[in-house]
Design an enzyme around this catalytic site. Structure first.
Site, PDB file in Angstrom:
ATOM      1  N   GLY A  13       0.836  -1.196   0.000  1.00  0.00           N
ATOM      2  CA  GLY A  13       0.000   0.000   0.000  1.00  0.00           C
ATOM      3  C   GLY A  13       0.868   1.240   0.000  1.00  0.00           C
ATOM      4  CB  SER A  16      -2.562   5.844  -1.585  1.00  0.00           C
ATOM      5  OG  SER A  16      -3.532   6.741  -1.079  1.00  0.00           O
ATOM      6  CB  ILE A  18       0.034   5.858   6.130  1.00  0.00           C
ATOM      7  CG1 ILE A  18      -0.897   6.771   6.954  1.00  0.00           C
ATOM      8  CG2 ILE A  18       1.146   5.269   6.999  1.00  0.00           C
ATOM      9  CD1 ILE A  18      -1.770   6.033   7.967  1.00  0.00           C
ATOM     10  N   GLY A  19       1.410   4.914   3.421  1.00  0.00           N
ATOM     11  CA  GLY A  19       2.438   4.106   2.751  1.00  0.00           C
ATOM     12  C   GLY A  19       3.304   4.950   1.843  1.00  0.00           C
ATOM     13  CB  SER A 137      -6.613   0.984  13.176  1.00  0.00           C
ATOM     14  OG  SER A 137      -7.678   1.831  13.566  1.00  0.00           O
ATOM     15  CE1 TYR A 150      -9.176  -0.455   8.645  1.00  0.00           C
ATOM     16  CE2 TYR A 150      -9.829   0.392  10.787  1.00  0.00           C
ATOM     17  CZ  TYR A 150      -8.967   0.410   9.709  1.00  0.00           C
ATOM     18  OH  TYR A 150      -7.905   1.279   9.692  1.00  0.00           O
TER      19      TYR A 150
END
Ligand SMILES: NC(=O)c1ccc[n+]([C@@H]2O[C@H](COP(=O)([O-])OP(=O)(O)OC[C@H]3O[C@@H](n4cnc5c(N)ncnc54)[C@H](OP(=O)(O)O)[C@@H]3O)[C@@H](O)[C@H]2O)c1
Length: 250
Positions: A13, A16, A18-19, A137, A150
């Site tokens: 990832g 886009s 944070i990655g 998270s 999630y």
């Protein structure tokens, strides 16, 4: 002095949010970086912005066969890996009673199964002193209405970080987590709901935050850099929270 000089890093990832911010920081700090994602256009844009030395590979983080292929390609390209950031995730909010089996499977494939098998398949490539970082998270510590799957997958990933850190410590590989709170990225609010719902969530998070703002992807990248670098050689199995303090009030 650059903090990742001579090191190799793989960021899932990485096209886009944070990655991508982490890939940029890692490159600035001297790492040779590979990023992954599914979208060919944004992968190419990210690669162009990061510089010619960066390798951008299409790879679905929820498919074990693609994870295997990815590690094989990274092995051929880099030989060994110093840093692995398992960061890819996607998904939209849904209350429990409206969540389909397909949504459940898709979410858990990327955020839990894919993380497990990426650790398994990458471990043989990791150099002594290597660092695996999983993006979790703050929802993994609290009730998260409309984000049940999630949040549960992120809690599973956090648990996995603890067990993997113990299993891999003897091989000189550290495993840790970065746990973002509300961060301003393209992913936040790219949800299958009306714009007003996203705007209301954004306002609520901002008002509830002791910092009265969202974090930036760069602020999370700095935490990833710490865990990737030799500044954190005694940090094992930890979860570093980057949330402006909001989880203290949840
Ligand atoms: N932003 C926040 O407020 C926040 C808060 C807590 C945790 N996080 C976590 O932070 C991480 C990064 O999120 P972000 O906010 O930076 O979101 P983002 O901007 O949407 O980035 C998500 C990345 O994951 C990739 N991705 C999604 N599904 C994939 C798959 N199946 N295979 C490979 N790549 C995949 C996307 O690329 P493609 O679309 O090209 O596949 C994209 O590069 C996630 O783990 C997220 O859960 C974010």
């Amino acid at each position: 002095m650059q903090k990742l000089s001579g090191k190799t890093a793989l960021i899932t990832g990485g096209n886009s949010g944070i990655g991508l911010a982490t890939a940029k920081l890692f490159v600035e700090q001297g790492a040779r970086v590979t990023i992954t994602g599914r979208d060919a256009t944004s992968l190419e844009q990210a690669r162009a912005s990061l510089g010619a030395d960066v390798l951008a590979l299409r790879s679905d983080a929820g498919k074990v066969s693609e994870i295997e292929q990815l590690m094989s390609t990274v092995g051929e390209h880099f030989g060994q890996l110093d840093v692995l950031l398992l960061n890819a995730a996607a998904g939209s909010p849904a209350p429990i009673d409206l969540t389909t089996e397909e949504q459940f499977d898709a979410m858990s494939a990327i955020s839990f199964k894919g993380v497990f098998f990426a650790i398994q398949k990458a471990a043989p490539l990791m150099r002594q002193g290597g660092s695996i970082i999983v993006t979790t998270s703050i929802t993994n510590q609290v009730g998260a209405p409309n984000f049940a799957v999630y949040a549960a997958c992120k809690a599973a990933a956090r648990s996995l970080v603890q067990t993997a850190s113990l299993e891999l410590a003897g091989r000189g590989i550290r495993v840790n987590a970065i746990s973002p709170g509300p961060i301003d990225t393209p992913g936040f609010g790219r949800w299958d709901v009306p714009k007003e719902v996203v705007d209301a969530a954004r306002t609520e998070f901002t008002n509830r935050s002791p910092s009265k703002r969202f974090g930036t992807a760069h602020e999370v990248a700095e935490a990833a850099l710490y865990l990737a670098s030799d500044a954190s050689t005694y940090v094992v199995g930890a979860e570093l929270v980057i949330d402006g303090g909001i989880s203290l009030l949840m």
